[in-house]
Design an enzyme around this catalytic site. Sequence first.
Site, PDB file in Angstrom:
ATOM      1  N   ASN A 104      -7.323   1.161   0.212  1.00  0.00           N
ATOM      2  CA  ASN A 104      -5.985   0.686   0.567  1.00  0.00           C
ATOM      3  C   ASN A 104      -5.561  -0.480  -0.320  1.00  0.00           C
ATOM      4  O   ASN A 104      -4.400  -0.571  -0.734  1.00  0.00           O
ATOM      5  CB  ASN A 104      -5.951   0.254   2.035  1.00  0.00           C
ATOM      6  CG  ASN A 104      -6.132   1.429   2.981  1.00  0.00           C
ATOM      7  OD1 ASN A 104      -6.038   2.579   2.586  1.00  0.00           O
ATOM      8  ND2 ASN A 104      -6.397   1.133   4.242  1.00  0.00           N
ATOM      9  N   GLU A 120       0.839  -1.203   0.000  1.00  0.00           N
ATOM     10  CA  GLU A 120       0.000   0.000   0.000  1.00  0.00           C
ATOM     11  C   GLU A 120       0.871   1.249   0.000  1.00  0.00           C
ATOM     12  O   GLU A 120       0.606   2.212  -0.737  1.00  0.00           O
ATOM     13  CB  GLU A 120      -0.908  -0.011   1.229  1.00  0.00           C
ATOM     14  CG  GLU A 120      -1.790   1.221   1.380  1.00  0.00           C
ATOM     15  CD  GLU A 120      -2.443   1.274   2.747  1.00  0.00           C
ATOM     16  OE1 GLU A 120      -2.793   2.392   3.170  1.00  0.00           O
ATOM     17  OE2 GLU A 120      -2.589   0.213   3.385  1.00  0.00           O
ATOM     18  N   ASP A 155       0.861   3.800  -3.149  1.00  0.00           N
ATOM     19  CA  ASP A 155       0.467   5.189  -2.947  1.00  0.00           C
ATOM     20  C   ASP A 155       1.412   6.113  -3.707  1.00  0.00           C
ATOM     21  O   ASP A 155       0.986   7.056  -4.399  1.00  0.00           O
ATOM     22  CB  ASP A 155       0.494   5.513  -1.450  1.00  0.00           C
ATOM     23  CG  ASP A 155       0.203   6.979  -1.174  1.00  0.00           C
ATOM     24  OD1 ASP A 155      -0.835   7.481  -1.630  1.00  0.00           O
ATOM     25  OD2 ASP A 155       1.023   7.625  -0.506  1.00  0.00           O
ATOM     26  N   GLU A 215      -4.415   0.693  -3.713  1.00  0.00           N
ATOM     27  CA  GLU A 215      -3.036   1.179  -3.668  1.00  0.00           C
ATOM     28  C   GLU A 215      -2.059   0.004  -3.612  1.00  0.00           C
ATOM     29  O   GLU A 215      -1.017   0.017  -4.285  1.00  0.00           O
ATOM     30  CB  GLU A 215      -2.835   2.090  -2.460  1.00  0.00           C
ATOM     31  CG  GLU A 215      -3.514   3.441  -2.601  1.00  0.00           C
ATOM     32  CD  GLU A 215      -3.306   4.330  -1.398  1.00  0.00           C
ATOM     33  OE1 GLU A 215      -3.384   5.562  -1.547  1.00  0.00           O
ATOM     34  OE2 GLU A 215      -3.077   3.790  -0.294  1.00  0.00           O
TER      35      GLU A 215
END
Length: 230
Positions: free
Chosen positions: A115, A44, A48, A118
């Site tokens: 989440n 994650e 991101d 990502e």
Amino acid sequence: MAKYIHNVFGFYPHNITLYQLAFTHKSVGSKKLNGITISNERLEYLGDTVLSTIVGEYLFKKFPTKQEGFLTEMRSKIVSRASLNKLSVKLGFDRMVMYAKSHDRHAQFRSIGGNAFEAFTGALFLDRGYNFTYKIIVNNVILMHLDIDDIEKNDVNYKSKLLEWSQKEKHHVEFRHVGVKGEGFEKQYIIQVLIDEKEYGQSVDFSIKGAEQLAAEKTWHQMEEESQVI
């Protein structure tokens, strides 16, 4: 899972283990001997960064005459937690993520879907590299599931708006973490906005980012009522 990925994104994974990890929430993750939970949290983090870069590059090319402020605002809207959560539902991530069902009623607040998206981006980057990841995110996600023109007109990012106003008007804005409510998966964060040390909006959410956005929105509307902003 490989079939799902092919049906939604049009490719088969090289390393399926990466994607399995991307869909594993920490509530069901296994633990190593050193106590570290094997879940999608590290992916994650990577995703991101990669997603932000991809969206930034896409917007830079799509809007060749727009200035930095516009591009930053648009990127913030697209990669916001609320936007990614909605997007994950469209893509069916909510049916793929493995998490403790006892916490299902708070799934949307804990941003499990966003989440996981990502984390999926991070897995895709490790599996196929940046160029391939860019093509998948742009062609199979942004162009198919996002209305850029609509996003440009709506979905105000009040935190960014408040910070931009404060810089222009020479005010100091602080998003102060003043406490928490609950524990574990029930934990909620309390954020207080202060402008030049004066207290404004305060909000609670299951993520710090979410609480900051809600507090910023409250603050902005309060300032509108007080005619501090137009």
